[in-house]
Design an enzyme around this catalytic site. Structure first.
Site, PDB file in Angstrom:
ATOM      1  NE  ARG A 103     -41.723  -8.406   6.550  1.00 31.84           N
ATOM      2  CZ  ARG A 103     -41.551  -7.598   7.588  1.00 31.84           C
ATOM      3  NH1 ARG A 103     -40.901  -6.460   7.484  1.00 31.84           N
ATOM      4  NH2 ARG A 103     -42.035  -7.932   8.767  1.00 31.84           N
ATOM      5  CB  THR A 379     -39.769   1.252   9.582  1.00 30.26           C
ATOM      6  OG1 THR A 379     -39.658   0.022  10.267  1.00 30.26           O
ATOM      7  CG2 THR A 379     -40.445   1.059   8.262  1.00 30.26           C
ATOM      8  CG  ASN A 399     -38.015  -5.324  13.196  1.00 28.07           C
ATOM      9  OD1 ASN A 399     -39.000  -4.587  13.254  1.00 28.07           O
ATOM     10  ND2 ASN A 399     -37.888  -6.389  13.964  1.00 28.07           N
ATOM     11  CB  SER A 450     -44.713  -6.316   7.432  1.00 27.83           C
ATOM     12  OG  SER A 450     -44.467  -4.932   7.488  1.00 27.83           O
ATOM     13  N   GLY A 471     -42.807   2.927  12.669  1.00 24.29           N
ATOM     14  CA  GLY A 471     -43.478   2.943  13.974  1.00 24.29           C
ATOM     15  C   GLY A 471     -43.953   1.583  14.438  1.00 24.29           C
ATOM     16  N   GLY A 472     -43.438   0.494  13.824  1.00 23.43           N
ATOM     17  CA  GLY A 472     -43.801  -0.852  14.282  1.00 23.43           C
ATOM     18  C   GLY A 472     -45.310  -1.026  14.261  1.00 23.43           C
TER      19      GLY A 472
HETATM   20  O1  DON Z   1     -42.493  -4.718   9.277  1.00 22.53           O
HETATM   21  C1  DON Z   1     -42.834  -4.259  10.357  1.00 22.53           C
HETATM   22  O2  DON Z   1     -43.978  -4.117  10.698  1.00 22.53           O
HETATM   23  C2  DON Z   1     -41.759  -3.794  11.309  1.00 22.53           C
HETATM   24  N1  DON Z   1     -40.525  -4.482  11.030  1.00 22.53           N
HETATM   25  C3  DON Z   1     -41.599  -2.311  11.202  1.00 22.53           C
HETATM   26  C4  DON Z   1     -40.600  -1.758  12.182  1.00 22.53           C
HETATM   27  C5  DON Z   1     -40.705  -0.311  12.411  1.00 22.53           C
HETATM   28  O3  DON Z   1     -41.556   0.355  11.890  1.00 22.53           O
HETATM   29  C6  DON Z   1     -39.750   0.291  13.354  1.00 22.53           C
HETATM   30  N2  DON Z   1     -39.829   1.718  13.329  1.00 22.53           N
HETATM   31  N3  DON Z   1     -39.981   2.475  14.162  1.00 22.53           N
END
Ligand code: DON
Length: 569
Positions: A103, A379, A399, A450, A471-472
């Site tokens: 990370r 991601t 991100n 994260s 997917g954040g």
């Molecule tokens: O680490 C995390 O939770 C975020 N930076 C992930 C970002 C993400 O999955 C964006 N994708 N759609």
């Protein structure tokens, strides 16, 4: 040639030409695959192909994962990276498990209020766009650590060469990629000092070649000098020069000091299954374990797939878990994260004590649980299993799509905008609407919290499933649903991966439904009557998964939502 044959000939030729000009370029994607020995599932067919090639050369799953990570840094610029970071969960064939944390870290000049104005209000987009958004990248150190510990081939050049060739010679972009690059054209111009390879004079279209010579040179330096080819020397100098050009704060010292960290996996049980996932600084493993434990006592199978009962139960568990996440989770190297308390059976039972099968709870009243501390939108995910049974589940990210959209001038790679995953101000939502608190406040050298949830599920001491997704904030709930889709709702793996999904994250108090969800009017009505608010939204990630079938063969499944691709051996 008779006139008729001539006419037929002309007709055929023109048909072929017109088909060629009309049909947009596509790769032959394989959305699912079944194979005896090995499987690779990634977000891009060229990356899957490279992973498979490494396995055929005798590499193990970790070798293939390293090659895939570098390939994605070239063919998936929206998320694949060397300028970002990620997490790897590995289970070797002897049953030993491990996780690797690569990370990003806050630069040493970062400070708690760096994204706030004089009134202590968040300055919009400062943690998202341009030079102040990146954390110190971790991917190259991560791949080096993985290589040193687990490589079977022991030849790093073989692993990175395919990526170098793709960067140098170019590859054809897909339609989705062309659209993404066109959408971000202005940002790429705005947030860069020199025009990057991602900007063309004309619009990108499917089939256009993306050639990245500067990236090829950077990858070559990494090939020749290992991690020092990135964190020191010419590449490091270029990163720091880029920072200076745009008021960024990553320093040579920050780069030199970056280290990937091996961490004890977060392991929990769900019925007969063992779930091996990522500990902090990801919230993913902990949240997934909490979710599974909270729903375990209920007859999900009887409720049925996406029935009002199962959605209600799962959403209520999610409401509580995301409230805990906001309050307690952060980088365990900096703040005490009460992992054991949060996973305690009695605690989770108490958390669900006010669950009412007929009524939605109110997020305003559901704060985080009371734990007794014990001492101590872009991601990408990919999965690899090899013929020996070694397994790698890896999620990596910049991100947001194309991260900060800042490309290191001369080095050709995009820097992440991971600083937005910190809580810039307690209680203020980040780009995923996630709220954080003191535990996730910015501190120099700290890793931002994260949601990435690379996971391996075992049964009877054998790998049963590998799963993960971008997917954040929806990552955790997508992994949760994919696992339950298989274990409780008897969905085939391709269905489990691609069926519609839903998501609750405590605040806002909504159940989000993705475009692929097909709820009957009566299920929707029932949920609304229980007091839920339903909202359609996109970007529910793209799940990749591998499963051991009952006949002992591997099945791979790639989400229909993207250019994802599964290949077996
Ligand atoms: O680490 C995390 O939770 C975020 N930076 C992930 C970002 C993400 O999955 C964006 N994708 N759609």
């Amino acid at each position: 040639m008779s006139i008729n044959i001539k006419l037929l000939y002309i007709f055929l030729i023109t048909t072929v030409i017109s088909c060629k000009t009309k049909t947009p370029f596509t790769y032959q994607l394989q959305k699912s695959a079944i194979a005896d020995q090995a499987m690779v599932v990634t977000a891009h067919p060229l990356a899957s192909e490279i992973g498979l090639k490494i396995l055929k050369k005798g590499g193990n799953a970790v070798d293939a994962a390293i090659a895939v990570q570098y390939a994605l840094a070239v063919v998936l610029p929206v998320a694949g990276n060397i300028g970002g970071g990620g997490f790897m969960v590995v289970r070797m064939s002897d049953g030993i498990t491990n996780t690797l944390d690569f990370r990003e870290k806050a630069p040493s000049a970062a400070s708690r209020d760096m994204y706030l104005d004089a009134n202590k209000d968040v300055i919009p987009r400062l943690s998202i766009d341009g030079h102040l958004a990146p954390g110190v990248p971790g991917s190259v150190a991560g791949m080096q650590a993985a290589f040193e510990r687990y490589s079977k081939l022991k030849d790093f050049q073989v692993l990175i060469d395919p990526a170098i060739a793709l960067a140098r010679d170019g590859f054809a972009v897909t339609e989705k990629q062309a659209n993404g690059l066109n959408r971000n054209r202005e940002a790429f111009i705005k947030f860069n000092t020199t025009t990057p390879a991602f900007v063309k004079d004309t619009e990108w279209k499917a089939g256009d070649l993306l050639v990245q010579p500067a990236l090829a040179n950077t990858l070559t330096r990494i090939r020749d000098h290992g991690a020092a080819g990135f964190y020191e020397g010419a590449t490091a100098d270029m990163i720091v020069a880029e920072m200076k050009a745009g008021n960024g704060i990553i320093s040579l010292e920050d780069l030199k000091n970056y280290e990937a960290v091996w961490r004890e996996p977060l392991v929990s049980d769900y019925k007969d299954y063992k779930v091996i996932s990522m500990p902090p600084p990801s919230s993913g493993g902990l949240a997934l374990s909490q979710l599974l434990k909270m729903v375990e006592p209920y007859p999900l199978r009887k409720y049925g797939f996406q029935s009002a009962e199962s959605i209600h139960l799962m959403a209520e568990a999610e409401r509580r878990v995301y409230a805990d996440r906001a309050t307690y989770l952060g980088d365990g190297d900096f703040v005490p994260v009460p992992i054991r308390s949060l996973l305690d059976k009695a605690y989770l039972k108490t958390r669900m004590a006010d669950f009412d099968p007929n009524r939605a709870n109110d997020s305003e009243l559901i704060g985080a649980g009371l734990v007794t501390p014990v001492e101590s939108e872009e991601t990408t995910h990919f999965c690899v299993v090899d013929a020996a049974g070694n397994a790698v589940s890896l999620t990596t990210t910049l991100n947001g799509p194309y991260g900060s959209r800042t490309v290191v001038s001369g080095a050709g790679f995009i820097l992440n905008n991971e600083m937005d995953d910190f809580s810039a101000k307690p209680g203020t939502p980040n780009m995923y609407g996630l709220i954080g608190n003191e535990a996730n406040a910015i501190e120099p050298g700290k890793r931002m919290l994260s949601s990435m949830t690379p996971t391996i599920v075992t049964k009877d001491n054998e790998v049963f499933m590998l799963v993960g997704t971008p997917g954040g904030s929806t990552i955790i709930t997508s992994v949760f649903q994919t696992i339950l889709n298989v274990i409780e709702f008897d969905k085939s793996l391709p269905e489990a991966v691609s069926l519609g999904r839903f998501h609750h994250q405590w605040k806002p108090d909504l159940i989000y439904l993705d475009e692929l969800v097909q709820l009957s009017p009566s299920v929707k009505k029932n949920l609304i009557e229980k007091g839920h608010n339903l909202k359609q939204r996109s970007n529910f990630g793209r799940v990749e998964a591998i499963m051991k079938r009952a006949d002992g063969r591997w099945e791979g499944a790639a989400d229909v939502r993207g250019d994802d691709d599964a290949r077996g051996l």
